[in-house]
Design a protein around this motif. Structure first.
Motif, PDB file in Angstrom:
ATOM      1  N   PHE B  32      -7.266   5.279  13.126  1.00 49.16           N
ATOM      2  CA  PHE B  32      -7.234   3.919  12.564  1.00 49.16           C
ATOM      3  C   PHE B  32      -8.586   3.588  11.926  1.00 49.16           C
ATOM      4  CE2 PHE B  32      -7.145  -0.819  13.598  1.00 49.16           C
ATOM      5  CZ  PHE B  32      -6.289  -1.134  12.568  1.00 49.16           C
ATOM      6  N   SER B  33      -9.678   3.816  12.681  1.00 50.42           N
ATOM      7  CA  SER B  33     -11.009   3.501  12.160  1.00 50.42           C
ATOM      8  C   SER B  33     -11.348   4.383  10.968  1.00 50.42           C
ATOM      9  CB  SER B  33     -12.066   3.702  13.253  1.00 50.42           C
ATOM     10  OG  SER B  33     -11.610   3.209  14.473  1.00 50.42           O
ATOM     11  N   GLY B  34     -11.001   5.664  11.071  1.00 53.28           N
ATOM     12  CA  GLY B  34     -11.327   6.600  10.003  1.00 53.28           C
ATOM     13  C   GLY B  34     -10.633   6.231   8.703  1.00 53.28           C
ATOM     14  N   THR B  35      -9.341   5.874   8.798  1.00 56.60           N
ATOM     15  CA  THR B  35      -8.597   5.476   7.596  1.00 56.60           C
ATOM     16  C   THR B  35      -9.234   4.247   6.963  1.00 56.60           C
ATOM     17  OG1 THR B  35      -6.652   6.177   8.825  1.00 56.60           O
ATOM     18  CG2 THR B  35      -6.273   5.111   6.726  1.00 56.60           C
ATOM     19  N   ALA B  36      -9.573   3.257   7.821  1.00 55.18           N
ATOM     20  CA  ALA B  36     -10.180   2.033   7.293  1.00 55.18           C
ATOM     21  C   ALA B  36     -11.554   2.318   6.699  1.00 55.18           C
ATOM     22  CB  ALA B  36     -10.279   0.982   8.384  1.00 55.18           C
ATOM     23  N   MET B  37     -12.271   3.276   7.302  1.00 58.87           N
ATOM     24  CA  MET B  37     -13.602   3.606   6.820  1.00 58.87           C
ATOM     25  C   MET B  37     -13.556   4.235   5.428  1.00 58.87           C
ATOM     26  SD  MET B  37     -16.199   6.396   8.329  1.00 58.87           S
ATOM     27  CE  MET B  37     -15.299   7.627   7.427  1.00 58.87           C
TER      28      MET B  37
END
Lengths: 253, 220
Positions: B32-37
């Motif tokens: 989730f964080s990686g995609t948003a990043m």
């Protein structure tokens, strides 16, 4: 009446005669409708001129792709409740044809929409909720076929596929509703062939010059599709019989 | 259903499995964080653009992150024989499936809601917009897990089913995605958050029955 054909032997007898008739007649009627649609009927400037002739493919394929998904779920339901093997054979045959008609409806819709609605074609998809719903339907068909292909035994594929098709069918109205809410103002014209209540009073229906070839074309496509489904079902049944004969020979040898 | 004990044990087992492997909890958060990043890299660092599309980007990331762990939800039970025991138990297999989905959502879904304001901050979304958005992420996320659970149960017997599950589940995500994204602009006042809740309740009514039927098939 249909329960008579649930017997595979009677089905084989019936389909042997019915397939050439339905496919032949269907092709003739579709060809006549296309000839009328592409060459005979006058172009309508208000509908984008010659591009509106896409209607003679777009509208029948739109009706058929929805009808075929209902048919897929219906066949799945019959198989799931009564375990008629023929119903599963039918569901399996309907899926690729339905996916094909869904893709055809989507493609003709986008091609027709581009010059008529005056937007680049990839915007047309995003601007029209009806085309978007058709695209989701295509993914439902593809998911169904992918699931069947991934399961190793026929029995498992049939059961998992039946569950998915039934769950999919009850979701279709909600998906349709949500996509309509997402794009409140569709630029797709309102339904002009099947109209009810206020809509029937407000918008002018389709002129008989177009309606007659359109309905005959739809009827022809319907016949062609039912013939094609029976053809695929026969191929599947022959395949099963061949497997059974092979297994018997191997056990005797 | 006479005996609630299998439900509790299924719930405990799902939680402890996720803790024991560790990755069960970390994988969706990391994804989730990686995609948003990645979003600022692909769409540029203009604050206005990011603040505008940020909540929608988080919806997309949430939907994708819900798919990450689905493959293992029921496959592990099939392989270690837990599924066979459940089929023999008196407890309804649909309720067990629902319990498992709930536990799975608590482990892999709920932390994503807590992550959302932090990632929203990264994308420049104002905090006051994040409160209604978090409620929508919670309801929508649970809907994703319910439909994803149906897909996972159908594909429980398939090896390497991750992409297949995603393909089956994505069309069912459409209503929750649309209602959820619309609710971001409307906040708590509009009808979309109610439609989103309705979609979730509908999934709650239909998905357990479908999961039960699919799991009974997988156990054979």
């Amino acid at each position: 009446m249909w329960s008579i054909l649930a017997n595979p032997h009677r089905f084989m007898g019936f389909s042997k005669i019915a397939i050439p008739i339905t496919i032949g007649l269907g092709l003739i009627l579709s060809a006549w409708s296309l000839y009328q649609g592409l060459w005979v009927v006058p172009p309508v400037p208000a509908q984008g001129g010659d591009i509106a002739r896409a209607m003679f493919i777009h509208v029948p394929s739109a009706w058929l792709c929805m009808g075929l998904y209902v048919g897929l779920a219906g066949a799945s339901f019959v198989w799931f409740i009564w375990r008629h093997e023929l119903a599963d054979v039918a569901a399996r045959a309907i899926a690729p044809i339905g996916a094909g008609y869904t893709a055809l409806c989507f493609a003709t819709g986008a091609i027709w929409g581009e010059p008529t609605w005056g937007k680049a074609w990839r915007n047309v998809i995003l601007y029209d909720s009806r085309l978007m719903s058709v695209l989701v339907l295509l993914f439902l068909f593809i998911g169904y076929m992918a699931l069947r292909a991934a399961l190793d035994t026929r029995q498992k594929a049939a059961r998992a596929g039946a569950i998915l098709a039934m769950v999919g069918l009850i979701n279709v109205p909600i998906i349709k509703f949500s996509v309509d809410l997402w794009k409140e103002s569709t630029i797709h014209q309102p339904s002009s062939v099947i109209r009810f209540g206020e809509a029937a009073a407000e918008n002018v229906g389709i002129h008989p010059v177009f309606l007659v070839p359109l309905m005959i074309g739809f009827f022809g496509q319907l016949l062609f599709v039912s013939g094609l489904i029976m053809l695929l079902m026969r191929a599947e049944i022959f395949g099963q019989q061949a497997d059974a004969i092979l297994a018997r020979r191997l056990s005797e040898a | 259903m006479s005996n609630p004990a299998p439900l509790f044990s299924a719930f405990r087992q799902a939680l402890s499995e996720a803790w024991a492997s560790g990755a069960g909890l970390l994988l969706p958060i990391g994804f989730f964080s990686g995609t948003a990043m990645l979003v600022p890299f692909t769409l540029g660092d203009e604050a206005e653009t990011l603040a505008k599309i940020g909540p929608g980007v988080l919806w997309l990331a949430l939907a994708l992150a819900s798919l990450v762990t689905l493959e293992r939800v029921f496959q592990a039970d099939l392989q270690d024989g837990a599924l066979d025991l459940w089929v023999q138990e008196e407890a309804s297999i649909s309720l067990i499936a629902l319990t498992k989905t709930l536990a799975h959502w608590l482990i892999s879904g709920a932390p994503l809601i807590l992550m959302a304001p932090i990632l929203g901050r990264l994308l420049g979304v104002p905090f006051e917009d994040m409160v209604p958005a978090m409620a929508a992420y919670g309801i929508g996320g649970f809907t994703f897990f319910l439909w994803g659970g149906v897909a996972a149960a159908l594909a429980a017997g398939v090896a390497r089913a991750g992409l297949l599950i995603a393909l089956i589940a994505i069309p069912f995500f459409v209503p929750a995605i649309i209602f959820g994204t619309l609710s971001l602009t409307e906040g708590f006042d509009g009808a979309s958050i109610l439609f989103l809740s309705a979609a979730c309740l509908f999934a709650l009514g239909v998905a357990p029955a479908a999961m039960g039927a699919a799991l009974r098939l997988a156990a054979e």
